[in-house]
Design a protein around this motif. Structure first.
Motif, PDB file in Angstrom:
ATOM      1  N   ALA A  14       0.831  -1.207   0.000  1.00  0.00           N
ATOM      2  CA  ALA A  14       0.000   0.000   0.000  1.00  0.00           C
ATOM      3  C   ALA A  14       0.867   1.261   0.000  1.00  0.00           C
ATOM      4  O   ALA A  14       0.563   2.238  -0.684  1.00  0.00           O
ATOM      5  CB  ALA A  14      -0.929  -0.015   1.216  1.00  0.00           C
ATOM      6  N   LEU A  15       1.949   1.241   0.753  1.00  0.00           N
ATOM      7  CA  LEU A  15       2.860   2.379   0.785  1.00  0.00           C
ATOM      8  C   LEU A  15       3.522   2.595  -0.572  1.00  0.00           C
ATOM      9  O   LEU A  15       3.641   3.729  -1.039  1.00  0.00           O
ATOM     10  CB  LEU A  15       3.925   2.159   1.862  1.00  0.00           C
ATOM     11  CG  LEU A  15       4.921   3.288   2.073  1.00  0.00           C
ATOM     12  CD1 LEU A  15       4.210   4.548   2.530  1.00  0.00           C
ATOM     13  CD2 LEU A  15       5.963   2.880   3.085  1.00  0.00           C
ATOM     14  N   LEU A  16       3.934   1.533  -1.231  1.00  0.00           N
ATOM     15  CA  LEU A  16       4.526   1.647  -2.556  1.00  0.00           C
ATOM     16  C   LEU A  16       3.516   2.151  -3.581  1.00  0.00           C
ATOM     17  O   LEU A  16       3.851   2.955  -4.457  1.00  0.00           O
ATOM     18  CB  LEU A  16       5.099   0.299  -2.999  1.00  0.00           C
ATOM     19  CG  LEU A  16       6.374  -0.138  -2.285  1.00  0.00           C
ATOM     20  CD1 LEU A  16       6.746  -1.563  -2.696  1.00  0.00           C
ATOM     21  CD2 LEU A  16       7.502   0.816  -2.585  1.00  0.00           C
ATOM     22  N   ALA A  17       2.269   1.721  -3.475  1.00  0.00           N
ATOM     23  CA  ALA A  17       1.231   2.195  -4.389  1.00  0.00           C
ATOM     24  C   ALA A  17       0.966   3.680  -4.180  1.00  0.00           C
ATOM     25  O   ALA A  17       0.797   4.436  -5.146  1.00  0.00           O
ATOM     26  CB  ALA A  17      -0.056   1.391  -4.189  1.00  0.00           C
ATOM     27  N   ALA A  19       3.124   5.905  -2.975  1.00  0.00           N
ATOM     28  CA  ALA A  19       4.293   6.625  -3.468  1.00  0.00           C
ATOM     29  C   ALA A  19       4.286   6.693  -4.989  1.00  0.00           C
ATOM     30  O   ALA A  19       4.641   7.723  -5.581  1.00  0.00           O
ATOM     31  CB  ALA A  19       5.561   5.957  -2.964  1.00  0.00           C
ATOM     32  N   ALA A  20       3.872   5.617  -5.644  1.00  0.00           N
ATOM     33  CA  ALA A  20       3.787   5.619  -7.107  1.00  0.00           C
ATOM     34  C   ALA A  20       2.721   6.600  -7.579  1.00  0.00           C
ATOM     35  O   ALA A  20       2.908   7.290  -8.596  1.00  0.00           O
ATOM     36  CB  ALA A  20       3.477   4.214  -7.609  1.00  0.00           C
ATOM     37  N   GLY A  21       1.619   6.710  -6.865  1.00  0.00           N
ATOM     38  CA  GLY A  21       0.578   7.666  -7.223  1.00  0.00           C
ATOM     39  C   GLY A  21       1.049   9.099  -7.091  1.00  0.00           C
ATOM     40  O   GLY A  21       0.763   9.951  -7.939  1.00  0.00           O
ATOM     41  N   VAL A  22       1.785   9.382  -6.034  1.00  0.00           N
ATOM     42  CA  VAL A  22       2.325  10.738  -5.837  1.00  0.00           C
ATOM     43  C   VAL A  22       3.338  11.056  -6.928  1.00  0.00           C
ATOM     44  O   VAL A  22       3.326  12.151  -7.507  1.00  0.00           O
ATOM     45  CB  VAL A  22       2.950  10.875  -4.435  1.00  0.00           C
ATOM     46  CG1 VAL A  22       3.746  12.156  -4.309  1.00  0.00           C
ATOM     47  CG2 VAL A  22       1.881  10.817  -3.373  1.00  0.00           C
ATOM     48  N   HIS A  25       1.506  11.757 -10.157  1.00  0.00           N
ATOM     49  CA  HIS A  25       0.867  13.072 -10.109  1.00  0.00           C
ATOM     50  C   HIS A  25       1.888  14.176 -10.381  1.00  0.00           C
ATOM     51  O   HIS A  25       1.628  15.091 -11.160  1.00  0.00           O
ATOM     52  CB  HIS A  25       0.208  13.281  -8.744  1.00  0.00           C
ATOM     53  CG  HIS A  25      -0.301  14.666  -8.533  1.00  0.00           C
ATOM     54  ND1 HIS A  25      -1.450  15.125  -9.135  1.00  0.00           N
ATOM     55  CD2 HIS A  25       0.188  15.698  -7.812  1.00  0.00           C
ATOM     56  CE1 HIS A  25      -1.643  16.394  -8.783  1.00  0.00           C
ATOM     57  NE2 HIS A  25      -0.659  16.759  -7.972  1.00  0.00           N
ATOM     58  N   ILE A  26       3.052  14.091  -9.741  1.00  0.00           N
ATOM     59  CA  ILE A  26       4.096  15.093  -9.951  1.00  0.00           C
ATOM     60  C   ILE A  26       4.578  15.053 -11.393  1.00  0.00           C
ATOM     61  O   ILE A  26       4.761  16.089 -12.035  1.00  0.00           O
ATOM     62  CB  ILE A  26       5.256  14.864  -8.958  1.00  0.00           C
ATOM     63  CG1 ILE A  26       4.788  15.163  -7.535  1.00  0.00           C
ATOM     64  CG2 ILE A  26       6.460  15.712  -9.322  1.00  0.00           C
ATOM     65  CD1 ILE A  26       5.781  14.768  -6.475  1.00  0.00           C
ATOM     66  N   TRP A  27       4.767  13.854 -11.933  1.00  0.00           N
ATOM     67  CA  TRP A  27       5.245  13.713 -13.305  1.00  0.00           C
ATOM     68  C   TRP A  27       4.255  14.355 -14.282  1.00  0.00           C
ATOM     69  O   TRP A  27       4.650  15.112 -15.174  1.00  0.00           O
ATOM     70  CB  TRP A  27       5.409  12.235 -13.613  1.00  0.00           C
ATOM     71  CG  TRP A  27       6.027  11.948 -14.944  1.00  0.00           C
ATOM     72  CD1 TRP A  27       5.404  11.980 -16.157  1.00  0.00           C
ATOM     73  CD2 TRP A  27       7.379  11.596 -15.190  1.00  0.00           C
ATOM     74  NE1 TRP A  27       6.284  11.651 -17.133  1.00  0.00           N
ATOM     75  CE2 TRP A  27       7.513  11.415 -16.574  1.00  0.00           C
ATOM     76  CE3 TRP A  27       8.485  11.405 -14.369  1.00  0.00           C
ATOM     77  CZ2 TRP A  27       8.711  11.045 -17.157  1.00  0.00           C
ATOM     78  CZ3 TRP A  27       9.672  11.041 -14.960  1.00  0.00           C
ATOM     79  CH2 TRP A  27       9.779  10.878 -16.326  1.00  0.00           C
ATOM     80  N   LEU A  28       2.965  14.074 -14.121  1.00  0.00           N
ATOM     81  CA  LEU A  28       1.958  14.627 -15.020  1.00  0.00           C
ATOM     82  C   LEU A  28       1.839  16.139 -14.868  1.00  0.00           C
ATOM     83  O   LEU A  28       1.682  16.867 -15.850  1.00  0.00           O
ATOM     84  CB  LEU A  28       0.597  13.971 -14.772  1.00  0.00           C
ATOM     85  CG  LEU A  28       0.487  12.503 -15.168  1.00  0.00           C
ATOM     86  CD1 LEU A  28      -0.865  11.955 -14.757  1.00  0.00           C
ATOM     87  CD2 LEU A  28       0.713  12.333 -16.657  1.00  0.00           C
ATOM     88  N   ARG A  29       1.910  16.634 -13.639  1.00  0.00           N
ATOM     89  CA  ARG A  29       1.805  18.069 -13.404  1.00  0.00           C
ATOM     90  C   ARG A  29       2.981  18.811 -14.041  1.00  0.00           C
ATOM     91  O   ARG A  29       2.794  19.848 -14.663  1.00  0.00           O
ATOM     92  CB  ARG A  29       1.754  18.330 -11.897  1.00  0.00           C
ATOM     93  CG  ARG A  29       1.666  19.752 -11.499  1.00  0.00           C
ATOM     94  CD  ARG A  29       0.315  20.321 -11.798  1.00  0.00           C
ATOM     95  NE  ARG A  29       0.271  21.688 -11.297  1.00  0.00           N
ATOM     96  CZ  ARG A  29      -0.625  22.569 -11.632  1.00  0.00           C
ATOM     97  NH1 ARG A  29      -1.584  22.223 -12.449  1.00  0.00           N
ATOM     98  NH2 ARG A  29      -0.597  23.771 -11.148  1.00  0.00           N
TER      99      ARG A  29
END
Length: 63
Positions: A14-17, A19-22, A25-29
């Protein structure tokens, strides 16, 4: 003991998921901001007070 190991692995997943979501989000922004230079952060409202503090408080009504 086995259930503690399972809980640890599930928590790690869950922690890795998250972190991947964050990171996504940063990459897309960043890619959005680089492709559109006019798109920036939302501007902050002006700092000057439009109303006096006394006007913001509702008057008490007597019953």
């Amino acid at each position: 003991m086995l259930w503690m190991m399972i809980a640890l692995l599930v928590s790690l997943a869950a922690l890795l998921a998250a972190a991947a979501g964050v990171a996504r989000h940063i990459w897309l922004r960043r890619s959005h901001l680089n492709s559109n230079p006019n798109a920036g952060p939302i501007p902050k409202p002006p700092t000057g007070a439009a109303l006096d503090p006394a006007e913001e408080v509702e008057p008490e009504t007597e019953l």
